[in-house]
Design an enzyme around this catalytic site. Structure first.
Site, PDB file in Angstrom:
ATOM      1  N   CYS A   4       8.162   2.954  56.928  1.00 21.11           N
ATOM      2  CA  CYS A   4       7.176   3.123  55.857  1.00 21.11           C
ATOM      3  C   CYS A   4       6.382   1.822  55.714  1.00 21.11           C
ATOM      4  O   CYS A   4       6.833   0.761  56.169  1.00 21.11           O
ATOM      5  CB  CYS A   4       7.879   3.462  54.549  1.00 21.11           C
ATOM      6  SG  CYS A   4       8.901   2.118  53.965  1.00 21.11           S
ATOM      7  N   GLU A 115      17.589  -2.058  44.556  1.00 17.16           N
ATOM      8  CA  GLU A 115      16.385  -1.604  43.845  1.00 17.16           C
ATOM      9  C   GLU A 115      16.715  -1.238  42.395  1.00 17.16           C
ATOM     10  O   GLU A 115      15.957  -1.563  41.470  1.00 17.16           O
ATOM     11  CB  GLU A 115      15.768  -0.390  44.564  1.00 17.16           C
ATOM     12  CG  GLU A 115      14.488   0.078  43.881  1.00 17.16           C
ATOM     13  CD  GLU A 115      13.982   1.405  44.419  1.00 17.16           C
ATOM     14  OE1 GLU A 115      14.024   1.623  45.645  1.00 17.16           O
ATOM     15  OE2 GLU A 115      13.551   2.232  43.600  1.00 17.16           O
ATOM     16  N   THR A 150      13.317   5.010  44.188  1.00 17.87           N
ATOM     17  CA  THR A 150      12.214   5.564  44.987  1.00 17.87           C
ATOM     18  C   THR A 150      12.657   6.463  46.142  1.00 17.87           C
ATOM     19  O   THR A 150      11.859   7.263  46.636  1.00 17.87           O
ATOM     20  CB  THR A 150      11.367   4.416  45.583  1.00 17.87           C
ATOM     21  OG1 THR A 150      12.238   3.533  46.283  1.00 17.87           O
ATOM     22  CG2 THR A 150      10.608   3.669  44.524  1.00 17.87           C
ATOM     23  N   ASN A 210      17.886   6.109  52.056  1.00 20.46           N
ATOM     24  CA  ASN A 210      17.014   7.253  52.383  1.00 20.46           C
ATOM     25  C   ASN A 210      17.462   7.938  53.671  1.00 20.46           C
ATOM     26  O   ASN A 210      17.281   9.132  53.840  1.00 20.46           O
ATOM     27  CB  ASN A 210      15.542   6.834  52.385  1.00 20.46           C
ATOM     28  CG  ASN A 210      15.170   6.005  53.572  1.00 20.46           C
ATOM     29  OD1 ASN A 210      14.916   6.547  54.640  1.00 20.46           O
ATOM     30  ND2 ASN A 210      15.157   4.692  53.427  1.00 20.46           N
TER      31      ASN A 210
HETATM   32  S1  SF4 Z   1       9.417   2.484  47.961  1.00 22.04           S
HETATM   33 FE1  SF4 Z   1      10.800   1.813  49.606  1.00 22.04          FE
HETATM   34  S2  SF4 Z   1      10.936   3.603  50.991  1.00 22.04           S
HETATM   35 FE2  SF4 Z   1       9.162   3.920  49.651  1.00 22.04          FE
HETATM   36  S3  SF4 Z   1       7.374   3.120  50.748  1.00 22.04           S
HETATM   37 FE3  SF4 Z   1       8.163   1.460  49.479  1.00 22.04          FE
HETATM   38  S4  SF4 Z   1       9.617   0.327  50.753  1.00 22.04           S
HETATM   39 FE4  SF4 Z   1       9.257   2.309  51.743  1.00 22.04          FE
END
Ligand code: SF4
Length: 288
Positions: A4, A115, A150, A210
């Site tokens: 990502c 996180e 997230t 994830n």
């Molecule tokens: S929140 Fe985490 S998984 Fe989602 S785009 Fe950002 S870094 Fe990637």
């Protein structure tokens, strides 16, 4: 597929900075051993706590950190560089707005995940829930402000918010959707893929949330799902002739790992004559 944008940008910032000055990253920049080994080779150091940092500059990962943790690092004389993903910043802002509006904060996620610690680190009172049992144990409040880590699956979060509303029908429950777009796209693509495939290979680090969620999603629709970290984990005995094989990857999986697994499958396909299915399409990047 591939990484990502949040993880890619964080790695690029670490690489660029390490070329100019000694750098320590606080925590895992990504939950992927291959990427971490490459960064170590480039001179990037890693520490679990600010107290262990031996370089003047320290970097906060894409997972973010609380203001309190960053102030503490600055208080120890460190120059703090942030690689926090904009979508994690969005979750921080959403939660802060809910708290400012008088809602009791509830985070749907893993309590010990970096996180979630970053999201809750500045709050005086909060709850973290991940299961229906956690919701059943919540204390009563007139107003709940809910956000999600997230990388949580959309269906699980919707279920837990529904349970919270059922449990406290008199309470005002305000949910702000903070699940990031790359996670949603991968979950949907994995769902579609697993319904079509006989075997699904999910690539990603053993500690990547994830990636684990992708495995769980695929297992709902396909009985033969294997989680691999690299092509070295692939096993010929997982496949039968004429199988349709789907591959997908967590958001922190390097392109090189994906290419190596695809190469392995292409070689074995020649041997066994199975079909590799269309894999997940590259996810369009969200704006901002
Ligand atoms: S929140 Fe985490 S998984 Fe989602 S785009 Fe950002 S870094 Fe990637």
């Amino acid at each position: 597929m591939g990484m990502c944008f949040g993880v890619r940008d964080a790695i690029a910032l670490a690489t660029r900075t390490a070329q100019q000055e000694p750098l320590t990253v606080l925590g895992d920049l990504v939950h992927n051993e291959t990427v971490l080994a490459e960064l170590r080779r480039q001179g990037v150091r890693f520490a679990r706590e600010a107290g262990e940092v031996t370089t003047p500059t320290v970097m906060i990962t894409a997972h973010g950190a609380s203001e309190r943790a960053m102030a503490q690092a600055r208080g120890e004389g460190l120059n703090v560089l942030q690689a926090t993903c904009p979508l994690v910043h969005f979750a921080h802002r959403a939660l802060a707005q809910l708290v400012a509006a008088g809602f009791h904060p509830v985070v749907i996620g893993q309590r010990d995940h970096v996180e979630v610690r970053g999201l809750t680190g500045d709050l005086a009172a909060f709850d973290v829930v991940l299961t229906p049992e956690d919701v059943a144990r919540l204390p009563g409040h007139p107003r709940y402000g809910v956000v999600a880590q997230t990388t949580q699956p959309v269906a699980k979060v919707a279920h837990l918010v529904g349970l919270l509303r059922q449990r406290f029908p008199q309470a005002q429950v305000h949910y702000r959707d903070t699940i990031c777009q790359p996670t949603k796209q991968r979950q949907q693509a994995a769902h579609d893929l697993a319904r079509q495939a006989d075997v699904v290979i999910v690539m990603g680090g053993a500690h990547s949330n994830n990636t684990r969620e992708l495995v769980a999603t695929c297992r709902q629709h396909c009985e033969r799902v294997h989680h691999v970290q690299t092509a070295a984990d692939m096993r010929p005995e997982w496949f039968h002739a004429e199988d349709t094989v789907g591959i997908t990857a967590g958001t922190s999986t390097p392109d090189a790992t994906i290419a190596a697994v695809a190469d392995w499958l292409a070689r074995e396909a020649a041997k066994f004559n199975f079909q590799t299915s269309e894999t997940c399409q590259p996810a369009p990047l969200p704006a901002g």
